[in-house]
Design an enzyme around this catalytic site. Structure first.
Site, mmCIF file in Angstrom:
data_model
loop_
_atom_site.group_PDB
_atom_site.id
_atom_site.type_symbol
_atom_site.label_atom_id
_atom_site.label_comp_id
_atom_site.label_asym_id
_atom_site.label_seq_id
_atom_site.Cartn_x
_atom_site.Cartn_y
_atom_site.Cartn_z
ATOM 1 N N ASP A 1 36.374 58.506 55.186
ATOM 2 C CA ASP A 1 37.702 58.526 54.584
ATOM 3 C C ASP A 1 38.724 59.471 55.208
ATOM 4 O O ASP A 1 39.836 59.078 55.502
ATOM 5 C CB ASP A 1 37.580 58.863 53.097
ATOM 6 N N GLU B 1 24.860 65.197 50.100
ATOM 7 C CA GLU B 1 25.743 64.158 50.643
ATOM 8 C C GLU B 1 26.025 64.416 52.131
ATOM 9 O O GLU B 1 26.035 63.494 52.937
ATOM 10 C CB GLU B 1 27.037 64.170 49.828
#
Ligand code: 9WN
Length: 467
Positions: A178, A401
């Site tokens: 992103d 993550e």
């Protein structure tokens, strides 16, 4: 006479491997909803498109039934035009648990599922093929093939925006990476009106590890404009991304294999895979940098920054050997990919490098896995070392993550779906495991025996519990 040496078998898991495997399965069980796996219970409490593909790849090593369900559930959110939305929302989760939620996207699939309206990199055909290889099931391929074909048809017909074979993304979220520094230049041209909505991500993760408010305002503005245009056409951000297109090409190649099993014609897929590789070389290869770069499809210009996305084309079928060699050299020289390092998402020497901020430097297991897959042919030794580093990261920091590429410190959310799943996949590979085992201390036998009775060997035990 000397006793014959006992054959050494790499099929036997070490205590350390068994521990990682057990931990990974625990995460997949905890994140399983009954029909799919959430990336994270708190931060991402719905189904995400490319997450589910990576999760299926890893889950296939433990519960192929669950892996098949994961993919079929995702395709339950497919639109009539073939697009597979990047999020399929869980109706039981409150609207304010994630922003932007269903009220923002205002989109409903023919199945009735509420979804987003943008897509993510098409890893799904590759995932379906890997699931089939782990546990051959023609019926599954028969069911998923037309859906995968429709997904690719959407990309081919609606997203070929430059006239070449390559497809464009119309939102940074479609890249899956992103807030990569690669998007800074095209994003800077997008007006960022102050956001009226409240971000939910910062309730779960430190602001320093997430995109800035300014970037979030832009993401929201681009998504709202696309929504208001009926989810068609261009937005203020139109880019040809090397990762997205490399996966598109690799997926066409996987579709050819699937087609051969389901009595369809592989030829169009093979032809397209070749054309995509060719177009990547013509439009995105930067011979002076030795890396693939993204191109702004609005201006026609190559973007100035590059990232790990530029190494992912190693996965492309038919990539010329000299290009693959250059990519390997770039991975080593600019991304520091050698013994003892994780693969960063952005080169550490770059001006925008931040070791702990989302996609601006940290190492992610999914992009590492994609490069690893590409390195298998180009440089197997480097592939093995990368696999070992991935396992070390989760052993030392847990299934986070993302990870600081130098220290291995974990960032973002914990119990992250694809970190667990892809560790399972790496663990299941005999060649990678052989390498990983070089630097472990063998576990005493008793310890191994104890572990055999646990979840590790349970396989579909979790399925029974949840059924
Ligand atoms: C927006 C779920 C997703 C991943 C993306 C990652 C992140 C979402 C967010 O989380 O994006 O789609 O809210 O930040 O960037 O790759 O699929 O894990």
């Amino acid at each position: 006479m000397q006793a014959p040496a006992r054959p050494t078998t790499i099929a036997e898991p070490s205590a350390e491997e068994a521990g990682i495997r057990r931990g990974a399965i625990r995460v997949l069980l905890a994140n399983w909803t009954g029909a799919y796996t959430v990336p994270s219970r708190r931060l991402y409490p719905h189904q995400w498109s490319w997450d589910s593909a990576f999760i299926a790849i890893g889950a296939a090593r433990w519960s192929p039934r669950r892996a098949r369900t994961e993919l079929m559930t995702l395709f339950g959110g497919q639109w009539r035009d073939g697009r597979v939305p990047h999020i399929v929302f869980n109706p039981a989760v409150p609207e304010d648990a994630y922003f932007p939620g269903p009220a923002f996207w205002q989109a409903t699939a023919p199945s009735g599922a509420r979804t987003s309206g943008i897509v993510q990199p098409p890893v799904h055909a590759l995932a379906a093929w890997r699931v089939h290889l782990a546990d051959p099931d023609r019926a599954f391929l028969y069911r998923i093939y037309p859906r995968l074909e429709a997904q690719h048809r959407f990309l081919r017909t609606s997203r070929r925006m430059s006239g070449s074979e390559l497809v464009s993304i119309v939102h940074p979220w479609e890249s899956g990476m992103d807030n990569s520094p690669v998007w800074d230049a095209p994003l800077a041209k997008v007006p960022a009106p102050p956001m009226r909505e409240r971000r939910r991500d910062l309730a779960h993760v430190a602001a320093g590890e997430r995109p800035t408010d300014r970037d979030y305002a832009r993401y929201t503005a681009i998504a709202a404009a696309y929504r208001d245009a009926g989810y068609t056409g261009r937005t203020g951000f139109v880019v040809e991304d090397p990762l997205f297109n490399a996966l598109y090409g690799a997926a066409e190649s996987a579709l050819a294999r699937i087609a051969a099993v389901v009595d369809a014609d592989p030829a169009p897929h093979l032809r397209r895979a070749e054309e995509i590789t060719q177009a990547m070389l013509e439009r995105l290869w930067d011979p002076s940098g030795g890396i693939f770069r993204a191109r702004d499809a609005r201006t026609g210009e190559m973007l100035p920054e590059d990232s790990v996305a530029g190494l992912v084309p190693l996965i492309l079928p038919g990539l010329p050997a000299d290009v693959a060699d250059r990519l390997v050299a770039t991975a080593v020289a600019r991304f520091g990919l050698k013994d003892g390092t994780l693969l960063p998402s952005y080169p550490p020497g770059g001006a925008a490098f931040e070791p702990a901020r989302y996609w601006r430097g940290p190492s992610w297991l999914n992009t590492s896995w994609l490069v690893l897959e590409g390195l298998r042919a180009a440089d197997p030794g480097l592939a093995h070392r990368l696999g070992a580093q991935m396992l070390r990261a989760v052993r030392e920091a847990g299934f986070r993550e993302y990870f600081n590429p130098f220290t291995g410190e974990g960032h973002g959310c914990g119990d992250f779906g694809w970190s667990a799943a892809l560790a399972l996949d790496v663990l299941a590979d005999p060649a990678l495991r052989a390498q990983y085992r070089l630097d472990r201390v063998p576990a005493p036998l008793g310890q191994l025996d104890q572990q055999r009775g646990g979840v590790v060997e349970g396989g579909d035990l979790g399925d029974q519990v949840l059924a």
